[in-house]
Design a protein around this motif. Structure first.
Motif, PDB file in Angstrom:
ATOM      1  N   SER A  81      53.214 -38.447  -1.578  1.00 15.43           N
ATOM      2  CA  SER A  81      54.094 -39.812  -1.000  1.00 15.43           C
ATOM      3  C   SER A  81      55.008 -39.053  -0.180  1.00 15.43           C
ATOM      4  O   SER A  81      56.084 -38.839  -0.369  1.00 15.43           O
ATOM      5  CB  SER A  81      54.645 -40.247  -2.425  1.00 15.43           C
ATOM      6  OG  SER A  81      55.155 -41.423  -2.054  1.00 15.43           O
ATOM      7  N   THR A  95      43.578 -47.287   0.374  1.00 19.75           N
ATOM      8  CA  THR A  95      43.855 -46.858  -1.065  1.00 19.75           C
ATOM      9  C   THR A  95      45.146 -46.088  -1.155  1.00 19.75           C
ATOM     10  O   THR A  95      45.724 -45.536  -2.080  1.00 19.75           O
ATOM     11  CB  THR A  95      42.667 -46.038  -1.557  1.00 19.75           C
ATOM     12  OG1 THR A  95      42.762 -44.764  -0.845  1.00 19.75           O
ATOM     13  CG2 THR A  95      41.404 -46.669  -1.276  1.00 19.75           C
ATOM     14  N   LYS A  96      45.582 -45.706   0.068  1.00 16.99           N
ATOM     15  CA  LYS A  96      46.972 -45.006  -0.001  1.00 16.99           C
ATOM     16  C   LYS A  96      48.171 -46.020  -0.059  1.00 16.99           C
ATOM     17  O   LYS A  96      47.941 -47.086   0.508  1.00 16.99           O
ATOM     18  CB  LYS A  96      47.059 -44.005   1.322  1.00 16.99           C
ATOM     19  CG  LYS A  96      45.974 -43.129   1.334  1.00 16.99           C
ATOM     20  CD  LYS A  96      46.464 -42.097   2.501  1.00 16.99           C
ATOM     21  CE  LYS A  96      46.230 -42.535   3.942  1.00 16.99           C
ATOM     22  NZ  LYS A  96      46.366 -41.364   4.698  1.00 16.99           N
ATOM     23  N   ARG A  97      49.066 -45.656  -0.679  1.00 19.30           N
ATOM     24  CA  ARG A  97      50.447 -46.489  -0.784  1.00 19.30           C
ATOM     25  C   ARG A  97      51.159 -46.457   0.546  1.00 19.30           C
ATOM     26  O   ARG A  97      51.844 -47.610   1.030  1.00 19.30           O
ATOM     27  CB  ARG A  97      51.511 -45.766  -1.691  1.00 19.30           C
ATOM     28  CG  ARG A  97      50.831 -45.990  -3.069  1.00 19.30           C
ATOM     29  CD  ARG A  97      52.175 -45.458  -3.937  1.00 19.30           C
ATOM     30  NE  ARG A  97      51.303 -45.248  -5.472  1.00 19.30           N
ATOM     31  CZ  ARG A  97      51.967 -44.486  -6.592  1.00 19.30           C
ATOM     32  NH1 ARG A  97      53.302 -44.106  -6.113  1.00 19.30           N
ATOM     33  NH2 ARG A  97      51.469 -44.618  -7.470  1.00 19.30           N
ATOM     34  N   ASP A 107      50.919 -40.939   3.837  1.00 14.71           N
ATOM     35  CA  ASP A 107      50.494 -40.071   2.849  1.00 14.71           C
ATOM     36  C   ASP A 107      49.202 -39.281   3.200  1.00 14.71           C
ATOM     37  O   ASP A 107      48.385 -39.734   3.721  1.00 14.71           O
ATOM     38  CB  ASP A 107      50.583 -40.872   1.493  1.00 14.71           C
ATOM     39  CG  ASP A 107      51.614 -41.716   1.021  1.00 14.71           C
ATOM     40  OD1 ASP A 107      52.711 -41.290   1.770  1.00 14.71           O
ATOM     41  OD2 ASP A 107      51.484 -42.310   0.165  1.00 14.71           O
ATOM     42  N   SER A 136      45.060 -42.019  -6.547  1.00 12.93           N
ATOM     43  CA  SER A 136      44.713 -43.011  -6.219  1.00 12.93           C
ATOM     44  C   SER A 136      43.071 -43.000  -6.256  1.00 12.93           C
ATOM     45  O   SER A 136      42.449 -42.352  -6.758  1.00 12.93           O
ATOM     46  CB  SER A 136      45.034 -43.284  -4.652  1.00 12.93           C
ATOM     47  OG  SER A 136      44.172 -44.073  -3.874  1.00 12.93           O
ATOM     48  N   LYS A 137      42.380 -44.112  -5.828  1.00  9.86           N
ATOM     49  CA  LYS A 137      40.952 -44.330  -5.796  1.00  9.86           C
ATOM     50  C   LYS A 137      40.237 -43.071  -5.160  1.00  9.86           C
ATOM     51  O   LYS A 137      39.471 -42.762  -5.799  1.00  9.86           O
ATOM     52  CB  LYS A 137      40.770 -45.467  -5.153  1.00  9.86           C
ATOM     53  CG  LYS A 137      39.081 -45.884  -5.280  1.00  9.86           C
ATOM     54  CD  LYS A 137      38.811 -47.305  -4.663  1.00  9.86           C
ATOM     55  CE  LYS A 137      37.300 -47.513  -4.541  1.00  9.86           C
ATOM     56  NZ  LYS A 137      36.997 -47.431  -3.074  1.00  9.86           N
ATOM     57  N   ASN A 138      40.624 -42.571  -4.041  1.00 10.16           N
ATOM     58  CA  ASN A 138      39.854 -41.403  -3.269  1.00 10.16           C
ATOM     59  C   ASN A 138      40.491 -40.113  -3.522  1.00 10.16           C
ATOM     60  O   ASN A 138      39.544 -39.129  -3.197  1.00 10.16           O
ATOM     61  CB  ASN A 138      40.228 -41.898  -2.022  1.00 10.16           C
ATOM     62  CG  ASN A 138      39.230 -43.039  -1.430  1.00 10.16           C
ATOM     63  OD1 ASN A 138      38.290 -43.303  -2.199  1.00 10.16           O
ATOM     64  ND2 ASN A 138      39.674 -43.729  -0.386  1.00 10.16           N
ATOM     65  N   TYR A 141      47.240 -38.188  -3.495  1.00 10.10           N
ATOM     66  CA  TYR A 141      48.130 -37.998  -2.342  1.00 10.10           C
ATOM     67  C   TYR A 141      49.640 -37.909  -2.517  1.00 10.10           C
ATOM     68  O   TYR A 141      50.267 -37.998  -3.362  1.00 10.10           O
ATOM     69  CB  TYR A 141      48.218 -39.415  -1.632  1.00 10.10           C
ATOM     70  CG  TYR A 141      46.372 -39.708  -0.992  1.00 10.10           C
ATOM     71  CD1 TYR A 141      46.187 -39.586   0.158  1.00 10.10           C
ATOM     72  CD2 TYR A 141      45.610 -40.416  -2.141  1.00 10.10           C
ATOM     73  CE1 TYR A 141      45.009 -39.769   0.494  1.00 10.10           C
ATOM     74  CE2 TYR A 141      44.163 -40.591  -1.710  1.00 10.10           C
ATOM     75  CZ  TYR A 141      44.132 -40.285  -0.499  1.00 10.10           C
ATOM     76  OH  TYR A 141      42.587 -40.356   0.010  1.00 10.10           O
ATOM     77  N   TYR A 175      50.623 -39.044  -6.230  1.00  7.61           N
ATOM     78  CA  TYR A 175      49.978 -40.131  -7.028  1.00  7.61           C
ATOM     79  C   TYR A 175      48.453 -40.087  -7.006  1.00  7.61           C
ATOM     80  O   TYR A 175      48.191 -39.521  -5.918  1.00  7.61           O
ATOM     81  CB  TYR A 175      50.557 -41.448  -6.735  1.00  7.61           C
ATOM     82  CG  TYR A 175      50.432 -41.635  -5.227  1.00  7.61           C
ATOM     83  CD1 TYR A 175      49.209 -42.454  -4.997  1.00  7.61           C
ATOM     84  CD2 TYR A 175      51.300 -41.535  -4.235  1.00  7.61           C
ATOM     85  CE1 TYR A 175      49.017 -42.929  -3.589  1.00  7.61           C
ATOM     86  CE2 TYR A 175      50.927 -41.733  -2.827  1.00  7.61           C
ATOM     87  CZ  TYR A 175      49.899 -42.614  -2.712  1.00  7.61           C
ATOM     88  OH  TYR A 175      49.405 -42.837  -1.331  1.00  7.61           O
TER      89      TYR A 175
END
Length: 471
Positions: A141, A170-172, A176, A134-136, A139, A132
Motif C-alpha cells: 500500500s 482489485t487494488k486499493r 500499489d 486482494s483478489k489477485n 499488494y 493487504y
RNA sequence: GGUGAGGUGGCAGAGUGGUUAUGCGUUCGCCUGCAGAGCGAAUUUAUAGGGGUUCGAAUCCCUUCCUCACCUCCA
C-alpha cells in the motif's frame, strides 16, 4: 571516497569503517545479455576492484532474477521449462562475463531460492499493515509509506495523473504494487495467501536483507531501475525493517546507440557475445570506463576503434617494462633519470586514485593511466627503460591493470621460442644489411599478430591481442 | 504533460569563478635501413542562444532553444 547518491542527490562519503557491502541488481535471465548490462556490471566490478586494491574488504552481491513473466513466455515459446531457460542463460552469463574479466561476485542469489525469505517479508508487511491481500494477490500500500517517491523524486499525485498503467480494480490504489501474485500455472509456490509467484521488487529486498542486512553501503544498478524498481525496494524494505535500507544509491547511465537507449524493445542491442568477438574484453572494458558512469555512453565504432589504438600503447608499454635495458647500458639524460621519472609516475598514480575517489571519475583516471603509458613509451623510444625504472614502475602499472580489469595475454612458451628464433634470423640478416630478407620475416610475424620493436642491439616483440574489427 | 540529467574545439572528455586539462583525428617536420613506439610544430585563442551578477564566468543567477532518460518491462 565520495560517490553520488541518487537518494540525497549529492555526493556522499563512502563508509569504509567496516566491510563495504555492495548489492547490484543483476539481469533477468531470459535472453542474451547486451553491452548495456555489461557496462553496469563492469562499472561495479571496477569499483569493487578499486576498493579491494585499497585494502578494503568488500562483500559483493549480485542477483539473478529467475522468476518473471518474460522467462515464462520464453519457456512457452521454446516449449521448455522455465528452469531450462534460466539455467541456460545463467550459464551463458557466466561464460560471457568471465571472458569480460569480471570478478565473480561473492554470491549470486536467485529469486527462486529465496521464496521463503520473501514470504516472511510479505508477512511482516501485512502484520504492520503496509500490505493487504486482494483478489489477485498481495499488494504493497503505497499511501502508507509517506516517503514514497523520495528516490525518483516523484510526487504521488503526479504519478497517478501521468499513470500509463492499466488500472486494476482489485487494488486499493492504482500505485500499489504486487508483492505476491496468485497464479495457477507453473512455476508457482505455496504461500499463506494462496499459490502463486512473487512480485518483481520483493526479491531484491529479501536478498539484500538476508545477504547484507540493513543500511548497507552501496545499492547499485542501471538508471532505468530507479523507478519503479528501486523506489519500491526502498518502500518495502524500510517499512519492514523500520530502518534505512542502503546508504548510497549508485546508478549507471545507459548505453545508447546513435543517441538512443539500447534496449530489447527497440531492437538495437549489441550482445555481449557479439562485442566480445568483435572487440575483445580489454577494449570493451576501456570503452565502458571512458565516460563517467552516471552519464550515457554511445556505442560507436569510431570510439571503439580509438580505444584499440590506446590498447596497443598499453601493450607496448607492458612489453617495454617487462624487458628493460640493463642499467649500465643505458645512459638517460638528467631529465629522464629515474630520480625525475619516479616522482612523476607516483604523482600520476596518486592522481589516478584521487580521480576514482572523486565519484569514480574513470575518464579522468584513465587519462592519468595513459600519462604513465605515454611516459614509459617515451622513455622506451630512447632506450631509457632501464631495470631500475622498470622496477619502480612495473608494480604500479600492474596494479592499475588489475584495478581496471585489463589483461595482457602472453603466448605459450613454444610459440615464444618460435618467434624468437625468427627474430634471431631476421637480426642476422639485418647485420648483413640484407633488409629485404629481414623485412620478409617481419611481415611473416606481423601476419600472426607479432609486432617487432627494434632497440639498440636487441629486438622486443609484442604478440598483439587479436581484435577482429581492427582494419 | 510531470520529473531528473545534460548541452564544452572535427570527435571523445575533464574542469564548477581567475595559468585556453587531456586524448584522438588531421597537416608538416624529426627519429628509424624501413617500421612500431616516440618527439617537435601547426590545426580551432571550444564552452547551445540571449540577458544579468562580478574587476573577472564554461563555472553563479534569469531566460530561450535543444538532447537524453524515467513516469509500462528494462542494466
Amino acid at each position: 571516497m565520495k560517490i553520488f547518491d541518487t537518494l540525497s542527490a549529492a555526493e556522499k562519503e563512502l563508509d569504509i569503517s567496516g566491510i563495504v557491502r555492495i548489492y547490484v541488481c543483476g539481469v533477468t535471465v531470459y535472453d542474451e545479455s547486451h553491452i548495456g548490462h555489461a557496462r553496469t556490471i563492469i562499472v561495479f566490478d571496477t569499483l569493487r576492484r578499486f576498493l579491494e586494491s585499497d585494502g578494503l574488504k568488500v562483500k559483493f552481491i549480485q542477483n539473478f532474477t529467475d522468476v518473471d513473466d518474460k522467462i515464462i513466455n520464453r519457456a512457452k515459446a521454446e516449449n521448455a521449462s522455465a528452469d531450462t531457460i534460466t539455467t541456460k542463460y545463467i550459464a551463458s552469463y557466466f561464460d560471457e562475463f568471465d571472458r569480460l574479466n569480471v570478478k565473480r561476485a561473492d554470491s549470486y542469489p536467485k529469486a527462486t531460492e529465496h521464496i521463503n525469505d520473501m514470504i516472511s517479508l510479505i508477512k511482516g508487511l501485512i502484520d504492520k499493515d503496509f500490505a493487504y491481500v486482494s483478489k489477485n494477490g498481495v499488494y504493497f500500500s503505497v499511501s502508507k509509506f509517506k516517503e514514497y517517491g523520495k528516490l525518483s523524486k516523484k510526487k504521488i499525485d503526479e504519478l497517478i495523473a501521468g499513470a500509463r498503467v492499466e488500472v486494476d480494480e482489485t487494488k486499493r490504489d492504482p500505485l500499489d504494487f504486487a508483492l505476491w501474485k496468485f497464479a495457477d500455472d507453473y512455476p508457482r509456490w505455496e504461500s499463506p495467501w494462496g499459490h502463486g509467484r512473487p512480485g518483481w521488487h520483493i526479491e531484491c529486498s529479501a536478498m539484500c536483507l538476508k545477504h547484507l542486512g540493513s543500511d548497507f553501503e552501496i545499492h547499485g544498478g542501471g538508471r532505468d531501475l530507479i523507478f519503479p524498481h528501486h523506489e519500491n525496494e526502498i518502500a518495502q524494505s524500510e517499512c519492514y525493517t523500520g530502518r534505512n535500507f542502503a546508504k548510497i544509491w549508485m546508478h549507471v547511465g545507459m548505453v545508447t546507440i546513435k543517441g538512443e537507449k539500447m534496449s530489447k524493445s527497440l531492437g538495437n542491442t549489441k550482445s555481449v557475445d557479439f562485442v566480445l568477438k568483435k572487440w575483445g574484453p580489454n577494449i570493451i572494458r576501456l570503452f565502458c570506463l571512458s565516460g563517467h558512469y552516471s552519464k550515457p555512453i554511445d556505442y560507436s565504432e569510431d570510439l571503439l576503434k580509438e580505444t584499440i589504438a590506446k590498447w596497443r600503447q598499453v601493450e607496448n608499454c607492458y612489453v617495454e617494462l617487462t624487458h628493460p635495458e640493463k642499467d649500465e647500458l643505458s645512459n638517460p639524460p638528467p631529465n629522464l633519470n629515474i630520480k625525475v621519472i619516479q616522482p612523476k609516475i607516483a604523482l600520476y598514480k596518486e592522481n589516478f586514485n584521487d580521480a576514482l575517489k572523486s565519484d569514480f571519475n574513470t575518464p579522468l583516471a584513465l587519462n592519468f593511466f595513459f600519462s604513465i603509458v605515454n611516459e614509459v613509451n617515451n622513455l622506451a623510444a630512447h632506450d631509457f627503460v632501464t631495470e631500475s625504472i622498470s622496477n619502480s614502475i612495473l608494480p604500479e602499472f600492474k596494479k592499475i591493470l588489475e584495478v581496471l580489469g585489463l589483461k595482457i595475454t602472453e603466448p605459450p612458451h613454444e610459440e615464444s621460442n618460435r618467434i624468437e628464433e625468427l627474430i634471431a634470423k631476421r637480426n642476422a640478416f639485418r647485420t648483413q644489411k640484407k633488409y629485404q630478407e629481414a623485412d620478409v620475416i617481419r611481415e611473416q610475424l606481423e601476419h600472426v599478430g607479432v609486432i617487432l620493436i627494434d632497440h639498440k642491439g636487441r629486438t622486443l616483440w609484442i604478440k598483439q591481442e587479436k581484435i577482429c574489427s581492427e582494419v
